[in-house]
Scaffold this active site. Structure first.
Site, PDB file in Angstrom:
ATOM      1  N   SER A  98       0.829  -1.207   0.000  1.00  0.00           N
ATOM      2  CA  SER A  98       0.000   0.000   0.000  1.00  0.00           C
ATOM      3  C   SER A  98       0.868   1.264   0.000  1.00  0.00           C
ATOM      4  O   SER A  98       1.603   1.506  -0.937  1.00  0.00           O
ATOM      5  CB  SER A  98      -0.955  -0.023   1.198  1.00  0.00           C
ATOM      6  OG  SER A  98      -1.849   1.056   1.152  1.00  0.00           O
ATOM      7  N   ASP A 242      -3.618   6.319  -3.110  1.00  0.00           N
ATOM      8  CA  ASP A 242      -2.470   5.762  -2.402  1.00  0.00           C
ATOM      9  C   ASP A 242      -1.770   4.752  -3.305  1.00  0.00           C
ATOM     10  O   ASP A 242      -2.138   4.566  -4.463  1.00  0.00           O
ATOM     11  CB  ASP A 242      -2.882   5.172  -1.054  1.00  0.00           C
ATOM     12  CG  ASP A 242      -3.797   3.964  -1.164  1.00  0.00           C
ATOM     13  OD1 ASP A 242      -4.341   3.726  -2.254  1.00  0.00           O
ATOM     14  OD2 ASP A 242      -3.958   3.243  -0.154  1.00  0.00           O
ATOM     15  N   ASP A 244      -1.483   1.470  -3.703  1.00  0.00           N
ATOM     16  CA  ASP A 244      -2.185   0.385  -4.393  1.00  0.00           C
ATOM     17  C   ASP A 244      -3.545   0.837  -4.910  1.00  0.00           C
ATOM     18  O   ASP A 244      -4.336   0.028  -5.389  1.00  0.00           O
ATOM     19  CB  ASP A 244      -2.317  -0.842  -3.495  1.00  0.00           C
ATOM     20  CG  ASP A 244      -3.070  -0.573  -2.196  1.00  0.00           C
ATOM     21  OD1 ASP A 244      -3.107   0.594  -1.758  1.00  0.00           O
ATOM     22  OD2 ASP A 244      -3.614  -1.533  -1.618  1.00  0.00           O
ATOM     23  N   ASP A 246      -6.351   1.762  -3.725  1.00  0.00           N
ATOM     24  CA  ASP A 246      -7.660   1.369  -3.214  1.00  0.00           C
ATOM     25  C   ASP A 246      -8.303   2.491  -2.404  1.00  0.00           C
ATOM     26  O   ASP A 246      -9.503   2.450  -2.128  1.00  0.00           O
ATOM     27  CB  ASP A 246      -7.593   0.071  -2.400  1.00  0.00           C
ATOM     28  CG  ASP A 246      -6.692   0.164  -1.173  1.00  0.00           C
ATOM     29  OD1 ASP A 246      -5.935   1.150  -1.052  1.00  0.00           O
ATOM     30  OD2 ASP A 246      -6.731  -0.767  -0.350  1.00  0.00           O
TER      31      ASP A 246
END
Length: 452
Positions: A98, A242, A244, A246
């Protein structure tokens, strides 16, 4: 034997590569994942970190060694992996850390249909298997290994999102997107293609070393470039994803951040228009405005603990249509109860483009209170400090205490939540009140006990 207690967290696997884990361990995780999910086939994706392709392929090898067929979708955002898990009805594994620094990597895992895997829903069993095999040798391979094949689902993912929010008739909007060199640079161009949006792309080059800034928009210093670009260009809105991709953060046309609670309330009102009387989940740190708006729109608000495994479980239990968190995770029944910042962004764009006013006017009705934001304090004794705060407030006249997640103290004019971090020696404080002066008073009073 490696110390898995350092890398197996409450909801995922995360640690420094290769110091804490490597491809040989990833291969064991793949085998353990196959065993615990008892699946004939799985899907695997990864982000743009330098270590991600090798770790993902090792995981695939581990699963295939036990006879499981593996579909690799390659570079993807975490919500794209959740889409693949739902669309293909397969358990899935996403290799990402992440917003963590470049030397970290991790695995987010789910069962078929994007159902979460956490400590209480399979992760503890996966860890136990990996520990056993790391100690005594890899598991016995199947008589016939599974296949490893590739499939690109990006177009299908984009089409599914666009089927849920109609943007074709909105007024043209100028949109600045800061991908932070993360996976938003991969997904945004395909999702936005053909829509009445003029895209101004910031840091879309996929680079897991994060050369421009951390891919963590929750930290104000990481949206400074986005704010400046929105102001310079007169854009209608700014979006920051961010690492990743999501989570999605929103900046209005003045370059001012829009609170995730206001976005939660806005999206909830739109989802309730489609599904009258529906249930909306919010965690215990979202603003008072969220349950207020949900009730005003005829819905039922349900309060839950912080964290995606709790939210997703409550979404499934209650049949909720939508859920939102203060950290800019947004969950949709139409997306297998999984979180997708991209779908939330499309809702905001549709709402903005469906009327003539600026975003600041649109969200004002959903942003009703003053808030402190999250304040972290490093403490030696989390439990002791929590108990001291509880003792100070449990006899306070007019105050209600609950311990759904940490300690929440509520009065008619303010509330605060204090909760320990799962992974660090921190206490996290959030305060909300009817005015900024009261926020400051309550914040200072609580911190004086926490930091005593």
């Amino acid at each position: 034997m490696p110390d898995l207690s350092q890398i197996v967290k409450a909801y995922d696997v995360r640690g420094v590569v290769p110091d804490q884990w490597d491809e040989s361990l990833a291969e064991l995780f793949g085998a353990a994942f196959a065993r615990v999910t008892d699946a004939d086939a799985i899907v695997v994706g990864h982000d743009m970190r330098p270590s991600s392709p090798g770790l993902a392929r090792a995981f695939a090898r581990g699963a295939a060694s036990l006879g499981v067929d593996v579909t690799e979708i390659g570079l993807c955002s975490t919500d794209q992996l959740y889409f693949a898990s739902g669309y293909l009805n397969l358990p899935g594994a996403m290799f990402t850390a992440s917003h963590n620094p470049a030397r970290y990597n991790g695995i987010k895992m789910c069962r078929a249909g994007a159902a979460p895997i956490g400590q209480d829903s399979g992760l503890a069993e996966i860890r136990a298997l990996v520990e056993g095999w790391a100690d005594s040798g890899a598991p016995e391979p199947a008589a016939e290994a599974g296949t490893i094949t590739q499939q690109d689902v990006l177009d299908d993912y984009a089409a599914h999102l666009r089927s849920l929010v109609d943007l074709t008739a909105i007024r043209p909007l100028k949109v600045v997107v800061d991908a932070g060199n993360g996976m938003g640079g991969h997904t945004v161009p395909t999702v936005f293609e053909g829509l009445p949006l003029e895209l101004d792309a910031l840091f879309f080059e996929l680079d897991g070393t994060f050369p421009n800034h951390e891919a963590n928009p929750l930290d104000p210093k990481n949206i400074v470039d986005l704010q400046a670009r929105v102001r310079e260009t007169g854009a209608d809105i700014g979006l920051a994803f961010d690492g990743d991709a999501d989570r999605c953060f929103v900046v209005d046309g003045r370059g001012e951040p829009v609170s995730p609670s206001a976005i939660t309330a806005l999206v909830a009102s739109r989802e309730l228009a489609k599904h009258p009387g529906g249930t909306v989940i919010h965690n215990c740190i979202t603003s008072w405005s969220v349950p207020e708006v949900v009730k005003e729109k005829g819905g039922t608000p349900v309060r839950t603990r912080v964290g995606h495994s709790f939210i997703k479980a409550e979404m499934a239990r209650s049949g909720a249509i939508f859920g939102g968190e203060h950290s800019a995770h947004y969950y949709f029944r139409d997306f297998w109860n999984a979180d997708t910042g991209m779908l939330a962004a499309l809702h905001v764009l549709a709402a903005l483009g469906g009327q003539e006013g600026p975003l600041s006017d649109l969200v004002a009705q959903y942003d009703r209170y003053a808030a402190s934001g999250e304040i972290n304090s490093t403490v030696d004794d989390q439990a002791g400090r929590m108990e001291a705060v509880k003792a100070a407030y449990e006899r306070r006249e007019g105050a209600e205490l609950d311990e759904l997640d940490g300690l929440t103290v509520t009065t008619p004019n303010w509330w605060f939540n204090l909760r320990p971090s799962n992974t660090e020696p921190l206490l996290r404080l959030n305060v909300e009140a009817r005015d900024q002066e009261t926020v400051a008073e309550v914040r200072d009073e609580v911190l004086s006990i926490v930091r005593a």
